[in-house]
Structure formats: structure tokens, C-alpha cells
Design a protein around this motif. Sequence first.
Motif, PDB file in Angstrom:
ATOM      1  N   CYS A 415       0.837  -1.192   0.000  1.00  0.00           N
ATOM      2  CA  CYS A 415       0.000   0.000   0.000  1.00  0.00           C
ATOM      3  C   CYS A 415       0.872   1.242   0.000  1.00  0.00           C
ATOM      4  N   SER A 416       0.347   2.305  -0.610  1.00  0.00           N
ATOM      5  CA  SER A 416       1.125   3.539  -0.729  1.00  0.00           C
ATOM      6  C   SER A 416       1.308   4.247   0.604  1.00  0.00           C
ATOM      7  N   SER A 417       0.411   4.027   1.565  1.00  0.00           N
ATOM      8  CA  SER A 417       0.522   4.680   2.872  1.00  0.00           C
ATOM      9  C   SER A 417      -0.195   3.821   3.907  1.00  0.00           C
ATOM     10  N   SER A 418       0.062   4.107   5.185  1.00  0.00           N
ATOM     11  CA  SER A 418      -0.600   3.381   6.265  1.00  0.00           C
ATOM     12  C   SER A 418      -2.091   3.677   6.283  1.00  0.00           C
ATOM     13  N   HIS A 419      -2.458   4.903   5.884  1.00  0.00           N
ATOM     14  CA  HIS A 419      -3.875   5.261   5.846  1.00  0.00           C
ATOM     15  C   HIS A 419      -4.617   4.408   4.822  1.00  0.00           C
ATOM     16  N   VAL A 420      -4.016   4.211   3.642  1.00  0.00           N
ATOM     17  CA  VAL A 420      -4.639   3.381   2.611  1.00  0.00           C
ATOM     18  C   VAL A 420      -4.756   1.940   3.106  1.00  0.00           C
ATOM     19  N   TYR A 421      -3.745   1.458   3.805  1.00  0.00           N
ATOM     20  CA  TYR A 421      -3.783   0.088   4.333  1.00  0.00           C
ATOM     21  C   TYR A 421      -4.890  -0.073   5.368  1.00  0.00           C
ATOM     22  N   GLU A 422      -5.027   0.889   6.283  1.00  0.00           N
ATOM     23  CA  GLU A 422      -6.073   0.800   7.304  1.00  0.00           C
ATOM     24  C   GLU A 422      -7.460   0.819   6.669  1.00  0.00           C
ATOM     25  N   GLN A 423      -7.658   1.675   5.656  1.00  0.00           N
ATOM     26  CA  GLN A 423      -8.947   1.695   4.967  1.00  0.00           C
ATOM     27  C   GLN A 423      -9.236   0.351   4.288  1.00  0.00           C
ATOM     28  N   LEU A 424      -8.195  -0.243   3.675  1.00  0.00           N
ATOM     29  CA  LEU A 424      -8.375  -1.534   3.011  1.00  0.00           C
ATOM     30  C   LEU A 424      -8.761  -2.613   4.014  1.00  0.00           C
ATOM     31  N   VAL A 425      -8.090  -2.664   5.174  1.00  0.00           N
ATOM     32  CA  VAL A 425      -8.385  -3.676   6.191  1.00  0.00           C
ATOM     33  C   VAL A 425      -9.797  -3.495   6.732  1.00  0.00           C
ATOM     34  N   GLN A 426     -10.184  -2.252   7.029  1.00  0.00           N
ATOM     35  CA  GLN A 426     -11.528  -2.000   7.544  1.00  0.00           C
ATOM     36  C   GLN A 426     -12.590  -2.400   6.532  1.00  0.00           C
ATOM     37  N   ARG A 427     -12.342  -2.111   5.249  1.00  0.00           N
ATOM     38  CA  ARG A 427     -13.320  -2.452   4.217  1.00  0.00           C
ATOM     39  C   ARG A 427     -13.452  -3.972   4.066  1.00  0.00           C
ATOM     40  N   ILE A 428     -12.335  -4.680   4.141  1.00  0.00           N
ATOM     41  CA  ILE A 428     -12.376  -6.143   4.023  1.00  0.00           C
ATOM     42  C   ILE A 428     -13.105  -6.753   5.206  1.00  0.00           C
ATOM     43  N   ARG A 429     -12.793  -6.285   6.428  1.00  0.00           N
ATOM     44  CA  ARG A 429     -13.449  -6.839   7.614  1.00  0.00           C
ATOM     45  C   ARG A 429     -14.949  -6.574   7.580  1.00  0.00           C
ATOM     46  N   GLN A 437     -17.892 -12.075   2.056  1.00  0.00           N
ATOM     47  CA  GLN A 437     -16.819 -11.954   1.087  1.00  0.00           C
ATOM     48  C   GLN A 437     -16.508 -10.472   0.898  1.00  0.00           C
ATOM     49  N   PHE A 438     -15.389 -10.197   0.274  1.00  0.00           N
ATOM     50  CA  PHE A 438     -15.037  -8.801   0.029  1.00  0.00           C
ATOM     51  C   PHE A 438     -14.794  -8.603  -1.464  1.00  0.00           C
ATOM     52  N   ASP A 439     -15.143  -7.422  -1.939  1.00  0.00           N
ATOM     53  CA  ASP A 439     -15.023  -7.109  -3.362  1.00  0.00           C
ATOM     54  C   ASP A 439     -14.933  -5.597  -3.497  1.00  0.00           C
ATOM     55  N   SER A 440     -13.779  -5.106  -3.895  1.00  0.00           N
ATOM     56  CA  SER A 440     -13.604  -3.667  -4.032  1.00  0.00           C
ATOM     57  C   SER A 440     -12.379  -3.399  -4.892  1.00  0.00           C
ATOM     58  N   GLU A 441     -12.182  -2.131  -5.197  1.00  0.00           N
ATOM     59  CA  GLU A 441     -11.013  -1.693  -5.949  1.00  0.00           C
ATOM     60  C   GLU A 441     -10.136  -0.856  -5.043  1.00  0.00           C
ATOM     61  N   THR A 442      -8.825  -1.049  -5.165  1.00  0.00           N
ATOM     62  CA  THR A 442      -7.891  -0.302  -4.336  1.00  0.00           C
ATOM     63  C   THR A 442      -6.624  -0.038  -5.124  1.00  0.00           C
ATOM     64  N   CYS A 443      -5.856   0.890  -4.635  1.00  0.00           N
ATOM     65  CA  CYS A 443      -4.614   1.299  -5.300  1.00  0.00           C
ATOM     66  C   CYS A 443      -3.436   0.677  -4.564  1.00  0.00           C
ATOM     67  N   LEU A 444      -2.595  -0.100  -5.262  1.00  0.00           N
ATOM     68  CA  LEU A 444      -1.409  -0.725  -4.693  1.00  0.00           C
ATOM     69  C   LEU A 444      -0.153  -0.172  -5.367  1.00  0.00           C
ATOM     70  N   GLN A 445       0.972  -0.412  -4.726  1.00  0.00           N
ATOM     71  CA  GLN A 445       2.249   0.107  -5.219  1.00  0.00           C
ATOM     72  C   GLN A 445       3.103  -1.046  -5.734  1.00  0.00           C
ATOM     73  N   ARG A 446       3.550  -0.936  -6.988  1.00  0.00           N
ATOM     74  CA  ARG A 446       4.395  -1.965  -7.579  1.00  0.00           C
ATOM     75  C   ARG A 446       5.825  -1.872  -7.039  1.00  0.00           C
ATOM     76  N   LYS A 447       6.625  -2.857  -7.391  1.00  0.00           N
ATOM     77  CA  LYS A 447       8.007  -2.876  -6.934  1.00  0.00           C
ATOM     78  C   LYS A 447       8.793  -1.696  -7.468  1.00  0.00           C
ATOM     79  N   ASP A 448       8.490  -1.248  -8.708  1.00  0.00           N
ATOM     80  CA  ASP A 448       9.211  -0.118  -9.298  1.00  0.00           C
ATOM     81  C   ASP A 448       8.716   1.232  -8.794  1.00  0.00           C
ATOM     82  N   GLY A 449       7.756   1.255  -7.880  1.00  0.00           N
ATOM     83  CA  GLY A 449       7.264   2.509  -7.310  1.00  0.00           C
ATOM     84  C   GLY A 449       6.024   3.044  -7.972  1.00  0.00           C
ATOM     85  N   ASN A 450       5.652   2.544  -9.133  1.00  0.00           N
ATOM     86  CA  ASN A 450       4.437   2.998  -9.798  1.00  0.00           C
ATOM     87  C   ASN A 450       3.214   2.401  -9.104  1.00  0.00           C
ATOM     88  N   VAL A 451       2.088   3.079  -9.289  1.00  0.00           N
ATOM     89  CA  VAL A 451       0.846   2.608  -8.673  1.00  0.00           C
ATOM     90  C   VAL A 451       0.034   1.851  -9.707  1.00  0.00           C
TER      91      VAL A 451
END
Length: 676
Positions: A415-429, A437-451
Motif C-alpha cells: 500500500c502507498s501509505s498506512s492510511h490506505v492500508y487501514e482503509q483496506l483492512v476495515q473495508r475487508i473486515r 466476502q469482500f469485493d472492491s477496488e484499491t490502489c497498490l504500489q508496484r516494486k518499481d514505485g508505480n501505482v
Amino acid sequence: MAALTAIVLSIGLVWWSVHSTRQSVVEHALPLQTQALEQMGRTLAFRLEQQQKPLQALASALAPHVAEPRAVLQSMLQQQVSMGRLFERLQLADAQGQLLVSLQGGQAQALDGLTGPERDVLRRGLEDGKPLTKVWMHPDGADAMLDMLHVVPLRDEQGRLVGVLGGSLQMPAQAFLPAAAGTDNDEKAGLLVLGADGKIIAGNERGHWQLAGSSETPWMRDAIDADWIKSVQVGAVGEQRGQQLWSAVALPWTQWILLKVSDVQALAPGLTQREQWTVVAVAVAAAVALALVLALIAYPLTELYRRSQRALQSQLVDEVDGSVRGSLWWRRLSEHDWGEAQALRNALQALGRSREVQQERQQEMQLQLQTLMDYAPVGLVVTQASRIQRVGMQAARILGYTPRELQGMPVHRLCSSSHVYEQLVQRIRRDLDIYGQFDSETCLQRKDGNVVWVRIHGQSLQRMRRGWEVPKREAREDFLVWEVEDVTTQRLVREQSGWKAMHDPLTKLPNRAAFAMRLQEWLRECAEATAAAGMDAGEPAEETTHGVILYLDLDHFSQVNQQGGRQAGDEVLGHIARLIEASVRPQGWVARVGGDEFAVLLPGATQQEGMRTAQLLCMAVQDWEGAWNLMGVSIGLLVIDARRYTVAAALKAADMACYAAKRKGRNRVEVMTQAA
């Protein structure tokens, strides 16, 4: 010694089991009895409220006319047949307590015919200014009768008290009060009605209420005091008195107390003398059998001792303590070799070999699992406690890592930030708790730094196992299975005005206009192909099945909006839309054509294939493990001949079939084969 120990333990265990069972029954029976009595009191209060409602409606109608002449009021009461005839007697008094009208059976009575207690109740209703009920009990042959007087206030439009209206009812006590459930062996079980002074007014034994004068209860003497009565008036009381269970509750409409007394011996009887001798006999027989079994088991131990001796002589094991006796005695007992020790050794060796085989099989299964994940058409990820345990090749490519680099990596590093990670965890729970089940779209960070924007869909491993087996050991809740799909390009396309015009913003499915365009194009292509085939054959084209249209309407969806709100309804629509899309892909094309309505086009499908797909959709929606288990879907099925239908006619016919499915019971499929 073993036999004697078995006898003592068996008898002690039986005694302890009976004693603990009786204690457990008493501990659970007392609160249940008290709760049941409280429920009786609430039921009686509800029935009284229902009896007062017609009287309150009649009071509301009379309040504006209290100042009119007595004859007018009497005529109005006599005209209110639907409400006034529910009561045997009616009395109307003004704010000064003067009796204006008195009716009995719909006929006028003398105003001085009221008894003193009835006048006192009407006067009290004027003083309190609120509804009240007074109940008297009197004998009627072998049973008891109840006289009820309901009094409700009359208020004008400014809320001022302008009079009171009283209605009297008479009914048998057993028709209104609850009945006891005693048996012939439970003579002390029953219901009692006590007065405010603790004296018994009436008692119920096996369904019949009798006044205290006709039923003696010597076991109740000196058992009720003033402090106990005060505690019951505060709240329900349940206690054990010797071998009796007492539960009492104050009735809300009078100063009476409803008391239930049960005998502990009837609820949890002890062992009779015959049963005690039976227990002793069974214990002795079990002890004898145990002694025989122990003797038989002792024989193979000789071989184990001999082998241990040989091992000791060969210095394969350490020396044993020589002070331990018994080995020579076992050797003298029997020289027979039954081979149990040899079988045990062979079994242990086989277990050792099987352990190696199991390890090899486990490694082979892990390799097969990783191969399946690598070559799956979607990216698969398995996580435990927010840490990646296993990942497929497709998911690794989306994130720009190798599978080995991702294994063991915490999810928050993607995840790009801790805030994005916390939102993702809350949405999944939240989605797991509500929808399973969970189903949503989120923004992740690739190894090269691009999103990269990904769509994640999945559920817990425990919920997946429930669907295909009954596990001996529950799977851990923190194991999650993810499906990862790259939707970066799709999100860019969604920003285009053309996409927005032809798609539903909530479910991301094509809208009604897009479905109509797609259907129009498909009908034209099928009609041209059929016409060309008929011309080539030189004969008129026969009726042909080009495909199937399914028209879906969710059942009871309005209750979701009422119970959970508009947001919950939108979330349910999103999940159902993805469920339908996943069920018909890739052979079908789905669109949202209304609020909770969807349409599916199955090109080239026969009626049987369309029916099978429709039934699968019904089962999928009904088995969906969301927070609202009442969900279902009604489906209309239309078999399409492209030359006979227009877009409007096809949608109308499919909608009519769907309406027929709803009319015939919902959660079913109805077929429309002829053109509308």
C-alpha cells in the motif's frame, strides 16, 4: 484392587452424576420458570391493552360531544355498534364525576345502578387522568369468573380532561389467566393469584382456576411475608425454598401477584431403591469384566519384557532400576507368545515409513497447488494475519515482483501509505462480516514505485471450507484467499463520457440503453444470417431459436433498504451484480436495466440451456451469504427468434415472464415462448 476401585468409582460416579444433574436442572429450571412467568405477565398486559384500544377509540369519538345533551350522548354510544358492543356495560361521566350515560347490552340503564366499587374506579380515573383497569374475581359454580372494568379519559382538542368512559367485561378466569402444567406426580406445582396482603385469592391446578375458599393449600402457610411481597412488587422474584421452586411476578393491571410453585422432586427425581441396586449390580459386573480384560492385556506384556531384557543385554538401552519388582512374576504367569509386541513394533516401523511418504506427498501437493495458482487465468493470493503466504504468477506480474519475493511479505508494504492500508483492512473486515466476502477496488504500489489499480475479490478460507466439507477442525479465520485483477486501464476508460453514458455508475454494468443497443445489433445480425440461410436453401425459413433473454428482479429488496438504509441497498446491488456477472461469463452479456432489475443475453443458447443458467442464478442469489438471507430472484425467460422480435417487444415479453414468476411465488423461473 482394580475391581474394587472400579466398583467404588462406578457407584461414586453414578451418585455424583445424579446429584450434579439435579443441581444443574434446578439451576437452569428456576430462571427459565421465572422468565416464563414474566412472559405471562407481559402477555396479560398486552391483552389488556388490546381490550382498551376499542374503548380509547370510542372515547376519542365522544370527547368533542361531552357538553351535548345526555340523549345525544346515549344515542352516539348506541350507534357505535362495532366498538360499544364489545363491552357488556358502558358508563360515561363528565369532568365533575357526574354519570351521564349507563348502557348494558346496548340498552340504557338507570344512572344510580352502578355499584360502589365501579364508581370508585371511575372517580380514580378522573383523578389520575390516564387509562386504568380494575379486576374482580368471583365464583361461578366450580370455576372462577373475572369482572374487568376499563376506564379511559376523555380529552378535548386542548388536552383538557372533560370526562371518563368505562367499559366492563366478564369472562372465565381460565380464558384469560394462564394455565398451570402440573402432573399427577407434581401435586404442588401450579399457579396462584395472591392479593396485596399475601393472601391467596385463587389457584390453578391442571387448567382450572378455583377461588381460595374451595382449594386448601396447607403447604403455603407461613411462607409469605410482607418483605417478600414488596420485593415482588419491585420486580420478578425466583428462589428455591427447600424442595420447591418459587417464581413470582406482579401483574401490571392490579395489585395481584402471580405465583408459580414447582416441586424439585418432580423436575429432577432421584434414584429409586430398585435403580440403586441395578447400579450396584452393573458396577460389580463392570469390575469383573475389567479384571478379566486386565488379565488378558497382561499376557502380551511378557514379550515386551523379554525384548527389553535382550535389548538391555545388548546394551541397546540403559539399565533399569533393579528395585522395581514384578517382572519375574509376569514371566512365570505365561510363556505364551501371542505376537502383540511384534505387531506393535511392525506398526511403529510402518508409521515411520508412512511419515516419509506423507512428507513426499505433501511436497508434491504443494508443488501442484503452486502450479495451479501460477497458471490460473486470474491472480491468486493467500494471506494469513495480513501477511502473504502463497501467490500465483499472474498476481506477481501485476505487482511487479517474483513469487518468491512476495512470499512472507506484509500486505501493508504493497500500500502507498498506512492510511490506505487501514482503509483496506476495515473495508475487508466489514464486507466479510456483512456479506461473507469482500469485493472492491484499491490502489497498490508496484516494486518499481508505480501505482496500479486492482480489483480484489475473495473470502476467508473457513467460509470456503464450509461450502464443500464439514471439517474436523475449524479453519483459522485469518486465512484469506484473494483474486487480484488489474483494472488500471478500465478506470481510465470509465472516465470517458461515452462510457459513463452507457454504463451504470453503481454496478459498473452496462445500462438499459447499452443493453438495448447490443440487443438491437444482435437481433439484426441473427435475422440477416437466418434470411441468408433460407434464401440459399430455396425454402421459407422455419422458426429458429437464436438465443435466450433472462429478465431478473430481486425479491424482497425493498426490505434491505428499509432495514439497512440506502447505502446498504447500494452495496447489496453491487455484490449481486458481480455475482450475476460471474455466473454468466463468458457466454452471456449482463446489464442493469432498472433499480433492482437485471437483464442477461445468452446468444446461441437453447431453452434448456437458458433454463439451466436461470436456475443456477436463482440458487446463487439464494445461497449468497450476505447479511440479508431473505434475498431471492424472480426470472423471466424468453426464447428469441430474431425475425419475430424487436428490442421493445423482447424486453416487454421477458418482463412479463418475470412478473409471472413473482405472481406465482417468487424465487422461480417462468418461460415466455411466444411473441408479445
